[in-house]
Scaffold this active site. Structure first.
Site, PDB file in Angstrom:
ATOM      1  N   ARG A 180      46.113  29.127  46.470  1.00 46.41           N
ATOM      2  CA  ARG A 180      44.518  28.735  46.933  1.00 46.41           C
ATOM      3  C   ARG A 180      44.409  27.405  46.612  1.00 46.41           C
ATOM      4  NH1 ARG A 180      41.564  34.159  46.414  1.00 46.41           N
ATOM      5  NH2 ARG A 180      40.677  33.513  45.747  1.00 46.41           N
ATOM      6  N   ARG A 190      33.420  29.713  40.579  1.00 49.22           N
ATOM      7  CA  ARG A 190      32.976  31.181  41.541  1.00 49.22           C
ATOM      8  C   ARG A 190      33.078  31.791  40.200  1.00 49.22           C
ATOM      9  NH1 ARG A 190      39.451  31.140  43.177  1.00 49.22           N
ATOM     10  NH2 ARG A 190      38.958  33.173  43.273  1.00 49.22           N
ATOM     11  N   LYS A 245      41.069  43.247  43.954  1.00 48.05           N
ATOM     12  CA  LYS A 245      40.515  43.552  44.646  1.00 48.05           C
ATOM     13  C   LYS A 245      41.011  43.329  45.594  1.00 48.05           C
ATOM     14  CE  LYS A 245      36.556  40.452  45.684  1.00 48.05           C
ATOM     15  NZ  LYS A 245      37.685  39.973  44.015  1.00 48.05           N
ATOM     16  N   ARG A 302      28.671  40.334  49.638  1.00 46.95           N
ATOM     17  CA  ARG A 302      28.324  39.154  48.002  1.00 46.95           C
ATOM     18  C   ARG A 302      26.777  38.757  47.713  1.00 46.95           C
ATOM     19  NH1 ARG A 302      33.514  37.789  48.069  1.00 46.95           N
ATOM     20  NH2 ARG A 302      34.625  36.210  47.091  1.00 46.95           N
ATOM     21  N   ARG A 350      48.871  33.032  40.630  1.00 44.77           N
ATOM     22  CA  ARG A 350      48.538  33.785  41.693  1.00 44.77           C
ATOM     23  C   ARG A 350      49.355  32.444  42.747  1.00 44.77           C
ATOM     24  NH1 ARG A 350      43.528  36.064  44.506  1.00 44.77           N
ATOM     25  NH2 ARG A 350      42.050  33.741  43.223  1.00 44.77           N
TER      26      ARG A 350
HETATM   27  P1  G5P Z   1      37.516  35.681  48.463  1.00 44.71           P
HETATM   28  O1  G5P Z   1      39.547  35.134  48.557  1.00 44.71           O
HETATM   29  O2  G5P Z   1      36.724  37.207  48.149  1.00 44.71           O
HETATM   30  P2  G5P Z   1      37.400  36.167  45.410  1.00 44.71           P
HETATM   31  O3  G5P Z   1      37.059  35.107  44.007  1.00 44.71           O
HETATM   32  O4  G5P Z   1      36.361  36.922  45.603  1.00 44.71           O
HETATM   33  O5  G5P Z   1      37.811  35.235  46.421  1.00 44.71           O
HETATM   34  P3  G5P Z   1      40.071  36.841  44.757  1.00 44.71           P
HETATM   35  O6  G5P Z   1      40.105  35.388  43.866  1.00 44.71           O
HETATM   36  O7  G5P Z   1      40.695  37.265  46.047  1.00 44.71           O
HETATM   37  O8  G5P Z   1      38.639  37.071  44.474  1.00 44.71           O
HETATM   38  P4  G5P Z   1      40.545  39.437  44.607  1.00 44.71           P
HETATM   39  O9  G5P Z   1      41.070  39.783  45.360  1.00 44.71           O
HETATM   40  O10 G5P Z   1      39.646  40.177  43.633  1.00 44.71           O
HETATM   41  O11 G5P Z   1      40.742  38.073  43.551  1.00 44.71           O
HETATM   42  O12 G5P Z   1      42.392  39.214  43.345  1.00 44.71           O
HETATM   43  P5  G5P Z   1      43.738  39.647  43.264  1.00 44.71           P
HETATM   44  O13 G5P Z   1      44.276  39.086  44.297  1.00 44.71           O
HETATM   45  O14 G5P Z   1      44.248  41.095  43.617  1.00 44.71           O
HETATM   46  O15 G5P Z   1      44.119  38.987  42.043  1.00 44.71           O
HETATM   47  C1  G5P Z   1      44.705  38.124  41.396  1.00 44.71           C
HETATM   48  C2  G5P Z   1      45.822  37.591  40.066  1.00 44.71           C
HETATM   49  O16 G5P Z   1      45.628  38.452  39.582  1.00 44.71           O
HETATM   50  C3  G5P Z   1      46.777  37.782  41.938  1.00 44.71           C
HETATM   51  O17 G5P Z   1      47.681  36.970  41.366  1.00 44.71           O
HETATM   52  C4  G5P Z   1      47.394  38.928  40.988  1.00 44.71           C
HETATM   53  O18 G5P Z   1      49.160  39.500  41.421  1.00 44.71           O
HETATM   54  C5  G5P Z   1      47.405  39.326  40.115  1.00 44.71           C
HETATM   55  N1  G5P Z   1      47.255  40.480  39.599  1.00 44.71           N
HETATM   56  C6  G5P Z   1      46.302  41.482  40.308  1.00 44.71           C
HETATM   57  N2  G5P Z   1      46.177  42.705  38.591  1.00 44.71           N
HETATM   58  C7  G5P Z   1      47.199  42.483  37.751  1.00 44.71           C
HETATM   59  C8  G5P Z   1      47.025  42.454  35.973  1.00 44.71           C
HETATM   60  O19 G5P Z   1      46.968  43.568  35.989  1.00 44.71           O
HETATM   61  N3  G5P Z   1      47.924  41.909  35.681  1.00 44.71           N
HETATM   62  C9  G5P Z   1      48.014  40.253  36.005  1.00 44.71           C
HETATM   63  N4  G5P Z   1      49.416  39.640  34.970  1.00 44.71           N
HETATM   64  N5  G5P Z   1      48.005  39.811  37.316  1.00 44.71           N
HETATM   65  C10 G5P Z   1      47.187  40.751  37.914  1.00 44.71           C
HETATM   66  O20 G5P Z   1      36.859  34.055  49.047  1.00 44.71           O
HETATM   67  C11 G5P Z   1      37.350  33.603  48.405  1.00 44.71           C
HETATM   68  C12 G5P Z   1      36.017  32.382  49.191  1.00 44.71           C
HETATM   69  O21 G5P Z   1      35.526  32.367  50.200  1.00 44.71           O
HETATM   70  C13 G5P Z   1      34.262  32.371  50.375  1.00 44.71           C
HETATM   71  C14 G5P Z   1      33.394  32.639  49.031  1.00 44.71           C
HETATM   72  O22 G5P Z   1      33.152  30.646  48.746  1.00 44.71           O
HETATM   73  C15 G5P Z   1      34.609  32.680  47.875  1.00 44.71           C
HETATM   74  O23 G5P Z   1      34.613  31.761  46.734  1.00 44.71           O
HETATM   75  N6  G5P Z   1      32.987  33.963  50.328  1.00 44.71           N
HETATM   76  C16 G5P Z   1      32.251  34.032  50.942  1.00 44.71           C
HETATM   77  N7  G5P Z   1      31.285  33.811  51.359  1.00 44.71           N
HETATM   78  C17 G5P Z   1      29.973  34.271  51.312  1.00 44.71           C
HETATM   79  N8  G5P Z   1      29.742  35.858  51.143  1.00 44.71           N
HETATM   80  C18 G5P Z   1      31.379  36.443  51.644  1.00 44.71           C
HETATM   81  N9  G5P Z   1      30.635  37.651  51.924  1.00 44.71           N
HETATM   82  C19 G5P Z   1      32.656  36.071  51.473  1.00 44.71           C
HETATM   83  N10 G5P Z   1      33.366  36.700  50.784  1.00 44.71           N
HETATM   84  C20 G5P Z   1      34.489  35.648  51.007  1.00 44.71           C
HETATM   85 MG    MG Z   2      41.391  38.580  47.302  1.00 43.33          MG
END
Ligand code: G5P
Ligand code: MG
Length: 222
Positions: free
Chosen positions: A158, A169, A17, A91, A125
């Site tokens: 993180r 998660r 995302k 979410r 990451r």
């Molecule tokens: P976050 O911060 O929203 P998540 O768990 O939804 O966290 P996250 O972990 O931030 O999602 P993302 O943004 O979907 O993941 O993914 P990203 O960071 O872009 O990519 C992940 C990794 O893969 C990175 O290192 C990237 O460089 C790599 N990558 C990307 N594409 C590729 C690829 O093609 N290949 C490879 N090899 N690597 C790749 O929420 C965190 C917490 O906050 C709370 C909750 O507690 C949640 O757990 N929260 C909420 N709680 C309630 N309601 C809400 N609306 C909330 N929002 C946040």
């Molecule tokens: Mg994210």
């Protein structure tokens, strides 16, 4: 073409995302609002909201709806005129309903990436906390290991990227996102993008958004 385009980006933890959002805002005039980045910013500043959210986040649990809704609606209020992209919100169905009441959404982009690919990515990451810039040692490594390309500041991992928190998660996501997806499906605004890499998904997202908004440049490359 829609003038003020409002979108949400959905997907499992680690589905890309943040990665896809940063490409979107480089190609389209949209403000990126990431719920996770806002929470981590509050934790860094040790605000009361940050301190209470940290407890849930480190365990891989969702932060309570009331806290999240207040936080996000405040951000949306700041950009009443203009396009925005919400990353990580909603979410829960309650969050989706309240958001829709306050600020109707034009599109919900859902990223579908296999879970086995995700677990490996997250362990590699690194992030720049103040900006939310995301790196991965295999996929988009920083130019200098451990250092942010733009500011030269240190990168961190993180607190919720530990294997136990990641599994939690993913479990929470599986149990809670279904009703949110269904909510947008019923509204007729759900767009799904499936792939194993962000490079595979990005051209599809770009093509779709280009049919709704005028891009800054037609070139899909970032
Ligand atoms: P976050 O911060 O929203 P998540 O768990 O939804 O966290 P996250 O972990 O931030 O999602 P993302 O943004 O979907 O993941 O993914 P990203 O960071 O872009 O990519 C992940 C990794 O893969 C990175 O290192 C990237 O460089 C790599 N990558 C990307 N594409 C590729 C690829 O093609 N290949 C490879 N090899 N690597 C790749 O929420 C965190 C917490 O906050 C709370 C909750 O507690 C949640 O757990 N929260 C909420 N709680 C309630 N309601 C809400 N609306 C909330 N929002 C946040
Ligand atoms: Mg994210």
């Amino acid at each position: 073409m829609i003038k003020n385009f409002r979108a949400v980006i959905l997907g499992a933890p680690g589905s890309g995302k943040g990665t896809i959002s940063s490409r979107i805002v480089r190609k389209f005039e949209m403000k990126h609002i990431s719920s996770g980045d806002l929470l981590r910013h509050n934790i860094q500043l040790k605000t009361p909201l940050g301190l209470s959210a940290q407890h849930f986040m480190n365990k891989g649990q969702l932060v309570p709806d009331e806290v999240m809704i207040g936080l996000i609606l405040k951000e949306i209020d700041k950009c009443k005129s203009g396009s925005w992209l919400l990353d990580g919100f909603p979410r829960t169905k309650k969050q989706a309903e309240i958001l829709f009441d306050k600020a109707p959404v034009d599109s919900a982009l859902n990223l579908i990436v296999p879970f086995d690919v995700i677990v490996d990515r997250i362990s590699k990451r690194w992030i720049h906390l103040p900006s939310g810039r995301v790196y991965n040692v295999d996929f988009n490594a920083p130019k200098v290991p451990g250092i942010d390309d733009v500011t030269g500041e240190k990168l961190v991992q993180r607190d919720d990227d530990t294997p136990t928190a990641v599994m939690k998660r993913l479990d929470v996501y599986s149990k809670t996102l279904g009703p949110v997806i269904e909510f947008y499906k019923v509204k007729g605004i759900l767009e799904e993008f499936t792939g194993k890499t962000s490079d595979e998904i990005w051209p599809m997202v770009f093509k779709y958004l280009s049919s709704r908004m005028t891009p800054i440049s037609q070139d899909v490359k970032i």
